[in-house]
Design a protein around this motif. Structure first.
Motif, PDB file in Angstrom:
ATOM      1  N   VAL A 179     -12.795   6.345  21.785  1.00  0.00           N
ATOM      2  CA  VAL A 179     -11.913   5.201  21.162  1.00  0.00           C
ATOM      3  C   VAL A 179     -10.473   5.353  20.497  1.00  0.00           C
ATOM      4  O   VAL A 179     -10.497   6.614  20.217  1.00  0.00           O
ATOM      5  CB  VAL A 179     -13.149   4.914  20.929  1.00  0.00           C
ATOM      6  N   THR A 180      -9.335   5.122  21.259  1.00  0.00           N
ATOM      7  CA  THR A 180      -8.242   5.194  20.012  1.00  0.00           C
ATOM      8  C   THR A 180      -8.141   3.708  19.559  1.00  0.00           C
ATOM      9  O   THR A 180      -7.951   2.236  20.007  1.00  0.00           O
ATOM     10  CB  THR A 180      -6.898   5.981  21.401  1.00  0.00           C
ATOM     11  N   LEU A 181      -7.193   4.076  18.104  1.00  0.00           N
ATOM     12  CA  LEU A 181      -7.468   2.957  17.445  1.00  0.00           C
ATOM     13  C   LEU A 181      -6.450   2.610  17.134  1.00  0.00           C
ATOM     14  O   LEU A 181      -5.990   3.299  16.116  1.00  0.00           O
ATOM     15  CB  LEU A 181      -7.672   2.569  16.126  1.00  0.00           C
ATOM     16  N   LEU A 182      -5.400   1.994  17.041  1.00  0.00           N
ATOM     17  CA  LEU A 182      -3.361   1.787  17.286  1.00  0.00           C
ATOM     18  C   LEU A 182      -3.565   0.724  15.695  1.00  0.00           C
ATOM     19  O   LEU A 182      -3.942  -0.748  15.736  1.00  0.00           O
ATOM     20  CB  LEU A 182      -2.918   1.441  18.345  1.00  0.00           C
ATOM     21  N   GLU A 183      -2.650   0.992  14.726  1.00  0.00           N
ATOM     22  CA  GLU A 183      -2.626   0.413  13.208  1.00  0.00           C
ATOM     23  C   GLU A 183      -1.192   0.273  12.458  1.00  0.00           C
ATOM     24  O   GLU A 183      -0.940   0.959  13.204  1.00  0.00           O
ATOM     25  CB  GLU A 183      -3.669   0.701  12.663  1.00  0.00           C
ATOM     26  N   PRO A 184      -0.324  -0.785  13.197  1.00  0.00           N
ATOM     27  CA  PRO A 184       1.196  -0.579  12.612  1.00  0.00           C
ATOM     28  C   PRO A 184       1.377  -0.189  11.109  1.00  0.00           C
ATOM     29  O   PRO A 184       2.177   0.026  10.396  1.00  0.00           O
ATOM     30  CB  PRO A 184       1.832  -1.796  12.562  1.00  0.00           C
ATOM     31  N   ALA A 185      -0.107  -0.493  10.368  1.00  0.00           N
ATOM     32  CA  ALA A 185       0.328   0.278   8.516  1.00  0.00           C
ATOM     33  C   ALA A 185      -0.196   1.203   8.514  1.00  0.00           C
ATOM     34  O   ALA A 185      -1.055   1.588   9.554  1.00  0.00           O
ATOM     35  CB  ALA A 185      -0.703  -1.297   7.680  1.00  0.00           C
ATOM     36  N   PRO A 186      -0.415   1.854   7.661  1.00  0.00           N
ATOM     37  CA  PRO A 186      -0.152   3.481   7.053  1.00  0.00           C
ATOM     38  C   PRO A 186      -1.573   3.593   7.070  1.00  0.00           C
ATOM     39  O   PRO A 186      -2.233   4.098   6.934  1.00  0.00           O
ATOM     40  CB  PRO A 186       0.765   3.965   5.745  1.00  0.00           C
ATOM     41  N   VAL A 187      -2.392   2.210   6.164  1.00  0.00           N
ATOM     42  CA  VAL A 187      -3.467   2.570   5.906  1.00  0.00           C
ATOM     43  C   VAL A 187      -4.544   0.749   6.299  1.00  0.00           C
ATOM     44  O   VAL A 187      -3.875   0.325   6.385  1.00  0.00           O
ATOM     45  CB  VAL A 187      -4.335   2.620   4.234  1.00  0.00           C
ATOM     46  N   PRO A 188      -5.913   1.224   7.390  1.00  0.00           N
ATOM     47  CA  PRO A 188      -6.280   0.722   7.947  1.00  0.00           C
ATOM     48  C   PRO A 188      -6.851  -0.553   7.217  1.00  0.00           C
ATOM     49  O   PRO A 188      -7.399  -0.780   5.817  1.00  0.00           O
ATOM     50  CB  PRO A 188      -6.792   0.872   8.489  1.00  0.00           C
ATOM     51  N   LEU A 189      -6.466  -2.061   6.691  1.00  0.00           N
ATOM     52  CA  LEU A 189      -7.362  -2.451   5.858  1.00  0.00           C
ATOM     53  C   LEU A 189      -7.155  -3.253   4.406  1.00  0.00           C
ATOM     54  O   LEU A 189      -7.361  -3.389   3.664  1.00  0.00           O
ATOM     55  CB  LEU A 189      -8.974  -2.733   5.871  1.00  0.00           C
ATOM     56  N   GLY A 190      -5.724  -2.172   4.599  1.00  0.00           N
ATOM     57  CA  GLY A 190      -5.231  -1.446   2.804  1.00  0.00           C
ATOM     58  C   GLY A 190      -4.930  -2.955   2.165  1.00  0.00           C
ATOM     59  O   GLY A 190      -4.768  -3.709   1.324  1.00  0.00           O
ATOM     60  N   HIS A 191      -4.185  -3.865   2.700  1.00  0.00           N
ATOM     61  CA  HIS A 191      -3.433  -5.285   2.641  1.00  0.00           C
ATOM     62  C   HIS A 191      -5.137  -6.534   2.249  1.00  0.00           C
ATOM     63  O   HIS A 191      -5.196  -7.277   1.077  1.00  0.00           O
ATOM     64  CB  HIS A 191      -3.008  -6.242   3.522  1.00  0.00           C
ATOM     65  N   ALA A 192      -6.534  -6.508   2.700  1.00  0.00           N
ATOM     66  CA  ALA A 192      -7.510  -6.997   2.458  1.00  0.00           C
ATOM     67  C   ALA A 192      -8.534  -6.251   1.142  1.00  0.00           C
ATOM     68  O   ALA A 192      -8.393  -6.803   0.761  1.00  0.00           O
ATOM     69  CB  ALA A 192      -8.062  -6.868   4.158  1.00  0.00           C
ATOM     70  N   VAL A 193      -8.158  -4.696   1.694  1.00  0.00           N
ATOM     71  CA  VAL A 193      -9.197  -4.193   0.818  1.00  0.00           C
ATOM     72  C   VAL A 193      -9.015  -3.383  -0.014  1.00  0.00           C
ATOM     73  O   VAL A 193      -9.367  -2.200  -1.523  1.00  0.00           O
ATOM     74  CB  VAL A 193     -10.302  -3.137   1.399  1.00  0.00           C
ATOM     75  N   GLY A 194      -7.613  -3.085  -0.124  1.00  0.00           N
ATOM     76  CA  GLY A 194      -6.828  -1.927  -1.226  1.00  0.00           C
ATOM     77  C   GLY A 194      -6.443  -0.569  -0.284  1.00  0.00           C
ATOM     78  O   GLY A 194      -7.468  -0.059   0.946  1.00  0.00           O
ATOM     79  N   GLU A 222      -6.889   1.665  -1.341  1.00  0.00           N
ATOM     80  CA  GLU A 222      -8.544   3.503  -1.503  1.00  0.00           C
ATOM     81  C   GLU A 222      -9.365   3.740  -0.590  1.00  0.00           C
ATOM     82  O   GLU A 222      -9.803   4.035  -0.022  1.00  0.00           O
ATOM     83  CB  GLU A 222      -8.781   3.124  -3.382  1.00  0.00           C
ATOM     84  N   VAL A 223      -9.034   1.721  -0.175  1.00  0.00           N
ATOM     85  CA  VAL A 223     -10.891   1.953   0.228  1.00  0.00           C
ATOM     86  C   VAL A 223     -10.267   2.022   1.167  1.00  0.00           C
ATOM     87  O   VAL A 223     -11.522   2.493   2.344  1.00  0.00           O
ATOM     88  CB  VAL A 223     -12.001   0.054   0.341  1.00  0.00           C
ATOM     89  N   GLY A 224      -9.427   1.251   1.878  1.00  0.00           N
ATOM     90  CA  GLY A 224      -9.222   1.489   3.392  1.00  0.00           C
ATOM     91  C   GLY A 224      -8.786   3.179   3.640  1.00  0.00           C
ATOM     92  O   GLY A 224      -9.097   3.239   4.825  1.00  0.00           O
ATOM     93  N   ARG A 225      -8.202   3.610   3.058  1.00  0.00           N
ATOM     94  CA  ARG A 225      -8.672   5.498   3.380  1.00  0.00           C
ATOM     95  C   ARG A 225     -10.039   5.742   3.355  1.00  0.00           C
ATOM     96  O   ARG A 225     -10.306   6.694   4.814  1.00  0.00           O
ATOM     97  CB  ARG A 225      -8.007   5.936   2.258  1.00  0.00           C
ATOM     98  N   ALA A 284     -14.118   7.677   7.320  1.00  0.00           N
ATOM     99  CA  ALA A 284     -15.444   7.356   8.430  1.00  0.00           C
ATOM    100  C   ALA A 284     -15.227   7.138   9.769  1.00  0.00           C
ATOM    101  O   ALA A 284     -15.626   7.478  10.531  1.00  0.00           O
ATOM    102  CB  ALA A 284     -15.478   5.893   7.725  1.00  0.00           C
ATOM    103  N   HIS A 285     -13.538   6.116  10.350  1.00  0.00           N
ATOM    104  CA  HIS A 285     -13.555   5.958  11.840  1.00  0.00           C
ATOM    105  C   HIS A 285     -13.761   7.455  12.205  1.00  0.00           C
ATOM    106  O   HIS A 285     -13.293   7.833  13.359  1.00  0.00           O
ATOM    107  CB  HIS A 285     -12.947   5.593  12.060  1.00  0.00           C
ATOM    108  N   LEU A 286     -12.010   8.496  11.850  1.00  0.00           N
ATOM    109  CA  LEU A 286     -12.322   9.879  11.991  1.00  0.00           C
ATOM    110  C   LEU A 286     -13.441  10.545  12.022  1.00  0.00           C
ATOM    111  O   LEU A 286     -13.694  11.118  13.247  1.00  0.00           O
ATOM    112  CB  LEU A 286     -11.127  10.726  11.045  1.00  0.00           C
ATOM    113  N   GLU A 287     -14.270  10.485  11.176  1.00  0.00           N
ATOM    114  CA  GLU A 287     -15.584  11.248  11.489  1.00  0.00           C
ATOM    115  C   GLU A 287     -16.802  10.745  12.613  1.00  0.00           C
ATOM    116  O   GLU A 287     -17.158  11.354  13.308  1.00  0.00           O
ATOM    117  CB  GLU A 287     -16.397  10.995  10.142  1.00  0.00           C
TER     118      GLU A 287
END
Lengths: 321, 65
Positions: free
Chosen positions: A159-174, A176-179, A184-187
């Motif tokens: 699986v490759t996951l592409l995201e334009p923002a620098p941190v996934p879900l940063g706008h929704a969860v902040g 810190e949690v986004g990182r 977790a995904h990378l792990e």
């Protein structure tokens, strides 16, 4: 109009609060109302059979005494004639109308085939194509894309996951949690690539904004949604990013500021993720995330809406605004 | 009448506990609903019906025996 969670909540509320007139519920999908959040989890992972998604049993639906018309899309709305025009050429007359036609996925340009994930049929189609070693590219690391990526990884897909923002879900969860989520995904072996713009879906995969091709066997596009309001385009209702309505969730029509509640009162209200703006149920302007964490604003706005229309019916032709 | 709780569907919103605290509770560790009374008395059924209606995950059913 609309036979998913919001439409169901509206008709159930009307019956529970004593409305005993004719209730027609019309939906474009052929399935009886079902729960969407498990589509990107238990259904994609083959943990549940799809009959488990049913929001109500057939007996419960029968008890509502509905004129239930599934597999029937709306193509137009005749406000003056008080009727919804349907794809099969017939018209459904109404005294009060609740608009709960929801949203559909945004897509990417390009000639290649890409999956989206909104309906049961979408989920089953993607599930059938996922297997050990298959290469899946997911565009968009929001709730839906991230969940699908995790499930696909669990099934052994690359699986490759592409995201334009620098941190996934940063706008929704902040951030810190986004990182933490990114880690977790990378792990788990997901190739998460952030800060990546996407140009198109091609036969071979996904073309990035800088020209690079990310090869894929399957592509899932999870980049948000658009309101299903095309059928209202010629109706005279004011449509923006959803159905524009007043503070009481009544749809706005005609000259600026004029409301359905004034004079002719055709009684049209949006509910659920169809999105209304400007009303007290502002939560319904937020798309319900495909998670199983929060109560659905779609259903709660539909219940409030149905409750109001019932009061209109029982209190006679007085203005509701 | 018998209450059925589909535990894996529960999203721990706690709406059932608000609607019918005599019949529902939540687990301390994860908030998933717990059934306190599988066959509640008639006086409690209105609250249970409310819980069935507002559960965001449609995880509760009230069935005739």
């Amino acid at each position: 109009m609309g036979a998913s969670a919001a439409g169901l909540a509206a008709v159930e509320t009307l019956r529970r609060e004593g409305y005993d007139g004719t209730l027609t519920m019309i939906g474009a999908e052929t399935h009886a109302p079902y729960d969407r959040p498990p589509l990107s989890k238990q259904i994609l992972a083959s943990e549940w059979e799809h009959d488990r998604l049913a929001l109500r049993s057939s007996g419960d639906l029968d008890a509502l005494d509905l004129d239930l018309r599934l597999g029937t899309a709306a193509t137009g709305l005749d406000l003056e004639g008080r009727a919804v025009v349907l794809a099969d050429g017939t018209r459904a007359a109404y005294d009060g109308l609740i608009v709960a036609t929801g949203v559909r996925p945004r897509r990417l340009p390009g000639e290649g085939d890409a999956h989206v994930l909104r309906t049961l049929d979408d989920a089953l189609a993607l599930r059938d194509r996922l297997a050990e070693g298959r290469r899946l590219v997911v565009v968009g690391a929001g709730f839906l894309g991230a969940e699908a990526a995790a499930v696909a990884r669990g099934l052994g897909a690359e699986v490759t996951l592409l995201e334009p923002a620098p941190v996934p879900l940063g706008h929704a969860v902040g951030n810190e949690v986004g990182r933490v989520l990114a880690a977790a995904h990378l792990e788990h072996g997901v190739d998460l690539r952030t800060g990546v713009g996407v140009a198109a879906v091609t036969e071979a995969g996904v073309r990035l904004a800088d020209g690079e091709l990310v090869e894929a066997d399957e592509v899932l596009v999870a980049i948000g949604s658009l309101p299903n309001t095309e059928w209202l385009a010629e109706s005279g209702l004011t449509v923006g990013d959803g159905v524009v309505c007043d503070e009481y969730c009544e749809a706005v029509w005609g000259p600026p500021g004029r409301r359905l509640g004034e004079s002719t009162r055709p009684g049209t209200s949006p509910a659920g993720s169809t999105r209304c703006s400007g009303c007290r149920c502002a939560s319904s302007t937020v798309r319900t995330p495909p998670s199983r964490v929060w109560p659905s604003p779609a259903t709660s706005s539909a219940r409030r809406r149905a409750s109001r229309s019932l009061r209109c019916h029982t209190s006679g032709p007085t203005s509701t605004t | 009448m018998r209450v059925e709780l589909d535990e894996p569907k529960c999203v721990a919103s706690g709406q059932c506990v608000m609607a019918s605290p005599e019949v529902f509770d939540q687990r301390d560790d994860d908030g998933v609903a717990v059934l306190l009374a599988e066959q509640p008395g008639d006086e409690l059924l209105d609250g249970v019906r409310e819980a069935v209606a507002i559960c965001p995950a449609a995880a509760i059913r009230l069935v005739d025996q």
